[in-house]
Design a protein around this motif. Structure first.
Motif, PDB file in Angstrom:
ATOM      1  N   PRO A  67       0.804  -1.234   0.000  1.00  0.00           N
ATOM      2  CA  PRO A  67       0.000   0.000   0.000  1.00  0.00           C
ATOM      3  C   PRO A  67       0.835   1.282   0.000  1.00  0.00           C
ATOM      4  O   PRO A  67       1.949   1.315   0.520  1.00  0.00           O
ATOM      5  CB  PRO A  67      -0.802  -0.118   1.303  1.00  0.00           C
ATOM      6  CG  PRO A  67      -0.865  -1.580   1.592  1.00  0.00           C
ATOM      7  CD  PRO A  67       0.447  -2.134   1.106  1.00  0.00           C
ATOM      8  N   SER A  68       0.262   2.311  -0.580  1.00  0.00           N
ATOM      9  CA  SER A  68       0.918   3.628  -0.634  1.00  0.00           C
ATOM     10  C   SER A  68      -0.116   4.674  -0.997  1.00  0.00           C
ATOM     11  O   SER A  68      -1.023   4.407  -1.791  1.00  0.00           O
ATOM     12  CB  SER A  68       2.020   3.621  -1.702  1.00  0.00           C
ATOM     13  OG  SER A  68       2.482   4.932  -1.962  1.00  0.00           O
ATOM     14  N   THR A  69       0.026   5.847  -0.442  1.00  0.00           N
ATOM     15  CA  THR A  69      -0.774   6.997  -0.869  1.00  0.00           C
ATOM     16  C   THR A  69       0.145   8.070  -1.468  1.00  0.00           C
ATOM     17  O   THR A  69       0.036   8.425  -2.642  1.00  0.00           O
ATOM     18  CB  THR A  69      -1.570   7.577   0.314  1.00  0.00           C
ATOM     19  OG1 THR A  69      -2.492   6.591   0.768  1.00  0.00           O
ATOM     20  CG2 THR A  69      -2.347   8.827  -0.097  1.00  0.00           C
ATOM     21  N   ARG A  70       1.076   8.565  -0.656  1.00  0.00           N
ATOM     22  CA  ARG A  70       1.916   9.682  -1.092  1.00  0.00           C
ATOM     23  C   ARG A  70       2.806   9.326  -2.276  1.00  0.00           C
ATOM     24  O   ARG A  70       2.865  10.049  -3.277  1.00  0.00           O
ATOM     25  CB  ARG A  70       2.802  10.151   0.063  1.00  0.00           C
ATOM     26  CG  ARG A  70       2.055  10.822   1.145  1.00  0.00           C
ATOM     27  CD  ARG A  70       2.732  10.579   2.517  1.00  0.00           C
ATOM     28  NE  ARG A  70       1.763  10.807   3.542  1.00  0.00           N
ATOM     29  CZ  ARG A  70       0.794   9.924   3.848  1.00  0.00           C
ATOM     30  NH1 ARG A  70       0.728   8.748   3.250  1.00  0.00           N
ATOM     31  NH2 ARG A  70      -0.100  10.220   4.752  1.00  0.00           N
TER      32      ARG A  70
ATOM     33  N   ARG B  30       2.757   6.783  -4.392  1.00  0.00           N
ATOM     34  CA  ARG B  30       2.057   6.363  -5.609  1.00  0.00           C
ATOM     35  C   ARG B  30       1.457   7.563  -6.348  1.00  0.00           C
ATOM     36  O   ARG B  30       1.671   7.753  -7.547  1.00  0.00           O
ATOM     37  CB  ARG B  30       0.960   5.364  -5.238  1.00  0.00           C
ATOM     38  CG  ARG B  30       0.180   4.859  -6.421  1.00  0.00           C
ATOM     39  CD  ARG B  30      -0.781   3.766  -5.982  1.00  0.00           C
ATOM     40  NE  ARG B  30      -1.494   3.217  -7.117  1.00  0.00           N
ATOM     41  CZ  ARG B  30      -1.903   1.954  -7.194  1.00  0.00           C
ATOM     42  NH1 ARG B  30      -1.636   1.117  -6.227  1.00  0.00           N
ATOM     43  NH2 ARG B  30      -2.556   1.528  -8.244  1.00  0.00           N
ATOM     44  N   PHE B  31       0.703   8.391  -5.621  1.00  0.00           N
ATOM     45  CA  PHE B  31       0.045   9.503  -6.311  1.00  0.00           C
ATOM     46  C   PHE B  31       1.053  10.554  -6.758  1.00  0.00           C
ATOM     47  O   PHE B  31       0.860  11.210  -7.788  1.00  0.00           O
ATOM     48  CB  PHE B  31      -1.033  10.122  -5.421  1.00  0.00           C
ATOM     49  CG  PHE B  31      -2.260   9.243  -5.288  1.00  0.00           C
ATOM     50  CD1 PHE B  31      -2.859   8.684  -6.401  1.00  0.00           C
ATOM     51  CD2 PHE B  31      -2.796   8.973  -4.039  1.00  0.00           C
ATOM     52  CE1 PHE B  31      -3.978   7.868  -6.284  1.00  0.00           C
ATOM     53  CE2 PHE B  31      -3.921   8.155  -3.903  1.00  0.00           C
ATOM     54  CZ  PHE B  31      -4.523   7.598  -5.030  1.00  0.00           C
ATOM     55  N   SER B  32       2.125  10.719  -6.006  1.00  0.00           N
ATOM     56  CA  SER B  32       3.099  11.730  -6.437  1.00  0.00           C
ATOM     57  C   SER B  32       3.858  11.266  -7.672  1.00  0.00           C
ATOM     58  O   SER B  32       4.164  12.075  -8.554  1.00  0.00           O
ATOM     59  CB  SER B  32       4.053  12.106  -5.303  1.00  0.00           C
ATOM     60  OG  SER B  32       4.763  10.988  -4.862  1.00  0.00           O
TER      61      SER B  32
ATOM     62  N   PRO C 264       2.511   7.781   6.505  1.00  0.00           N
ATOM     63  CA  PRO C 264       1.357   8.330   7.204  1.00  0.00           C
ATOM     64  C   PRO C 264       1.625   8.471   8.698  1.00  0.00           C
ATOM     65  O   PRO C 264       2.357   7.664   9.273  1.00  0.00           O
ATOM     66  CB  PRO C 264       0.260   7.288   6.939  1.00  0.00           C
ATOM     67  CG  PRO C 264       1.002   5.998   6.709  1.00  0.00           C
ATOM     68  CD  PRO C 264       2.291   6.374   6.061  1.00  0.00           C
TER      69      PRO C 264
END
Ligand code: CP
Length: 307
Positions: free
Chosen positions: A54-57, A59-61, A265
């Motif tokens: 999982p990743s948010t920052r 991946r989206f960046s 996070p």
């Protein structure tokens, strides 16, 4: 230049000149027009985002960075890809290369980047978006970019990294980047179970939080990385907060203008008290913002040279 050399899987083999070049390039991508002004840079190229954790920052960046350079983006959904039928990640990258996708951004829970880099198809570059506990090179780059915009004299900095350092690829990459830029005073702070062995990475391990915060210019907190340890080894969150959680009172031991950082996070109420959202030099949001610029710089560096 070999294909392995065209990859970014660790900062351990990066020299200072290359690192500073990437920071200069990223600095230009922080300009207000960067969202639209560089769409020709990687036009006609394609970037694959292969996130097997999982990743948010990150991946989206990377996705935003690729779009802002004009590249096409394809993304792997691990559970909906042929990996469920036994295909290896190396074969996935080869299949993508056959479709002229030559920039592979990979995140993985295991330390697989070295093996992947050795077997890359000709003309393909591999960029690590974080592997196991070993390396998260673009996080290290964005952390030093963020620090440099506030405290450019790295040789004079005292940096305290607080938390689960043993399981942190961020701590390893950021400490390496700091060392390359001349920082010698790196304090690695946490309960003994979270400390690396002496000499395993740049910095001095200690379990003495108050001493480590004393006079620090930069304080970087880390979350407890539960996903990388056995359930039995996981400390109680309340115990951890009481002993190592940062709040205004504890940060008072650092310099009054100390920079507060966290790769995200954040588990607010564990490693950081929510009152620190208002810390005058809270750079956590700026780190995320700078991540897009750093990833634009990395994609530009490794892209545009395919055979
Ligand atoms: N710092 C970081 O890697 O965050 P993500 O896991 O959200 O990408």
């Amino acid at each position: 230049m070999t294909d392995t050399a065209r990859s970014l899987i660790t900062l351990d083999t990066l020299d200072r000149t290359t690192l500073e070049g990437l920071l200069e390039s990223a600095g230009r991508y922080l300009a207000p027009d960067a969202a639209t002004a560089h769409r020709a840079r990687l036009a006609g190229e394609a970037v694959a985002l292969l996130f097997c954790e999982p990743s948010t920052r990150t991946r989206f960046s990377f996705e935003l960075a690729a779009h802002r350079l004009g590249a096409d983006v394809v993304e792997l959904e691990e559970t909906a890809s042929s990996q469920t039928k036994g295909e290896t990640l190396a074969d996935t990258i080869a299949a993508l290369a056959a479709m002229d996708v030559h920039l592979a951004v990979v995140r993985h829970r295991e330390e697989i980047m070295g093996g992947l880099a050795e077997g890359l198809p000709p003309g393909t570059a591999l960029i690590s978006a974080g592997e196991g506990t070993r390396s998260h090179p673009t996080q290290g780059l964005l952390d030093v970019l963020t620090i440099r915009r506030h405290r450019p004299d790295f040789g004079k900095l005292a940096v305290a990294i607080v938390g689960d350092i043993a399981h942190s690829r961020v701590a390893r990459s950021t400490a390496r980047a700091l060392t390359l830029l001349g920082t010698r005073d790196i304090r690695l702070v946490g309960p003994p179970v979270f400390l690396p062995d002496e000499g395993e990475m740049p910095g001095t391990p200690t379990d003495d939080l108050d001493a480590a915060l004393d006079g620090a210019d930069v304080v970087m907190a880390l979350r407890i990385q539960h996903e990388r340890m056995a359930a039995d080894d996981t400390p109680d969150a309340g115990d951890y907060r009481n002993r190592y959680g940062l709040d205004r009172a504890r940060l008072g031991a650092a310099r009054p203008d100390a920079l507060l950082m966290h790769p995200g996070p954040v588990n607010w109420g564990v490693e950081l008290d929510p009152e620190l959202k208002d810390w005058p030099h809270n750079l956590i949001g700026e780190q995320v913002r700078n991540g897009v610029a750093v990833r634009m710089a990395v994609l530009e560096w490794l892209g545009g040279t395919t055979t």
